[in-house]
Design a protein around this motif. Structure first.
Motif, PDB file in Angstrom:
ATOM      1  N   ASN A  19       1.843   6.861  -6.671  1.00  0.00           N
ATOM      2  CA  ASN A  19       0.847   7.879  -7.025  1.00  0.00           C
ATOM      3  C   ASN A  19       1.365   9.294  -6.769  1.00  0.00           C
ATOM      4  O   ASN A  19       1.103  10.203  -7.556  1.00  0.00           O
ATOM      5  CB  ASN A  19      -0.459   7.642  -6.262  1.00  0.00           C
ATOM      6  N   ALA A  20       2.090   9.483  -5.684  1.00  0.00           N
ATOM      7  CA  ALA A  20       2.658  10.799  -5.399  1.00  0.00           C
ATOM      8  C   ALA A  20       3.636  11.213  -6.501  1.00  0.00           C
ATOM      9  O   ALA A  20       3.654  12.367  -6.929  1.00  0.00           O
ATOM     10  CB  ALA A  20       3.355  10.797  -4.041  1.00  0.00           C
TER      11      ALA A  20
ATOM     12  N   TRP B  70       2.467   1.782  -3.344  1.00  0.00           N
ATOM     13  CA  TRP B  70       1.453   2.286  -4.275  1.00  0.00           C
ATOM     14  C   TRP B  70       1.211   3.784  -4.058  1.00  0.00           C
ATOM     15  O   TRP B  70       1.127   4.559  -5.018  1.00  0.00           O
ATOM     16  CB  TRP B  70       0.157   1.500  -4.108  1.00  0.00           C
ATOM     17  N   LYS B  71       1.112   4.202  -2.788  1.00  0.00           N
ATOM     18  CA  LYS B  71       0.907   5.626  -2.502  1.00  0.00           C
ATOM     19  C   LYS B  71       2.098   6.456  -2.975  1.00  0.00           C
ATOM     20  O   LYS B  71       1.925   7.564  -3.495  1.00  0.00           O
ATOM     21  CB  LYS B  71       0.672   5.827  -1.003  1.00  0.00           C
ATOM     22  N   GLU B  72       3.304   5.920  -2.793  1.00  0.00           N
ATOM     23  CA  GLU B  72       4.508   6.620  -3.256  1.00  0.00           C
ATOM     24  C   GLU B  72       4.488   6.740  -4.779  1.00  0.00           C
ATOM     25  O   GLU B  72       4.811   7.792  -5.338  1.00  0.00           O
ATOM     26  CB  GLU B  72       5.768   5.889  -2.796  1.00  0.00           C
TER      27      GLU B  72
ATOM     28  N   TRP C 239       0.824  -1.214   0.000  1.00  0.00           N
ATOM     29  CA  TRP C 239       0.000   0.000   0.000  1.00  0.00           C
ATOM     30  C   TRP C 239       0.858   1.264   0.000  1.00  0.00           C
ATOM     31  O   TRP C 239       0.605   2.207  -0.751  1.00  0.00           O
ATOM     32  CB  TRP C 239      -0.934  -0.016   1.211  1.00  0.00           C
ATOM     33  N   MET C 240       1.899   1.281   0.809  1.00  0.00           N
ATOM     34  CA  MET C 240       2.745   2.469   0.894  1.00  0.00           C
ATOM     35  C   MET C 240       3.549   2.671  -0.392  1.00  0.00           C
ATOM     36  O   MET C 240       3.754   3.813  -0.817  1.00  0.00           O
ATOM     37  CB  MET C 240       3.675   2.369   2.110  1.00  0.00           C
TER      38      MET C 240
END
Length: 68
Positions: A35-36, A31-33, A28-29
């Motif tokens: 997206n950022a 994936w968030k990175e 998840w983290m």
């Protein structure tokens, strides 16, 4: 998936949900990175990402303990 299954098989049953949660948190983290980087044009260093993952893991642990 093979790595995940292998990791689960090496730990006692009582710890498998924790391994699952940790693997999902890391995915998840990351994936968030991603997206950022793509949508916000900002990025973290690997060390910063590791720190974010550890901080989030402590939050998840505190939340889980509060539910008990």
């Amino acid at each position: 998936m093979d790595l995940w299954a292998s990791a689960r098989g090496r730990v006692e049953c009582q710890f498998r949900s924790g391994i699952d949660a940790l693997i999902l948190l890391v995915i998840w983290m990351i994936w968030k990175e991603r997206n950022a980087r793509v949508f916000e044009r900002r990025s973290a260093t690997p060390q910063q990402l590791k720190s974010k993952i550890l901080a989030e893991a402590f939050k998840w642990d505190r939340a889980e303990r509060a539910d008990r």
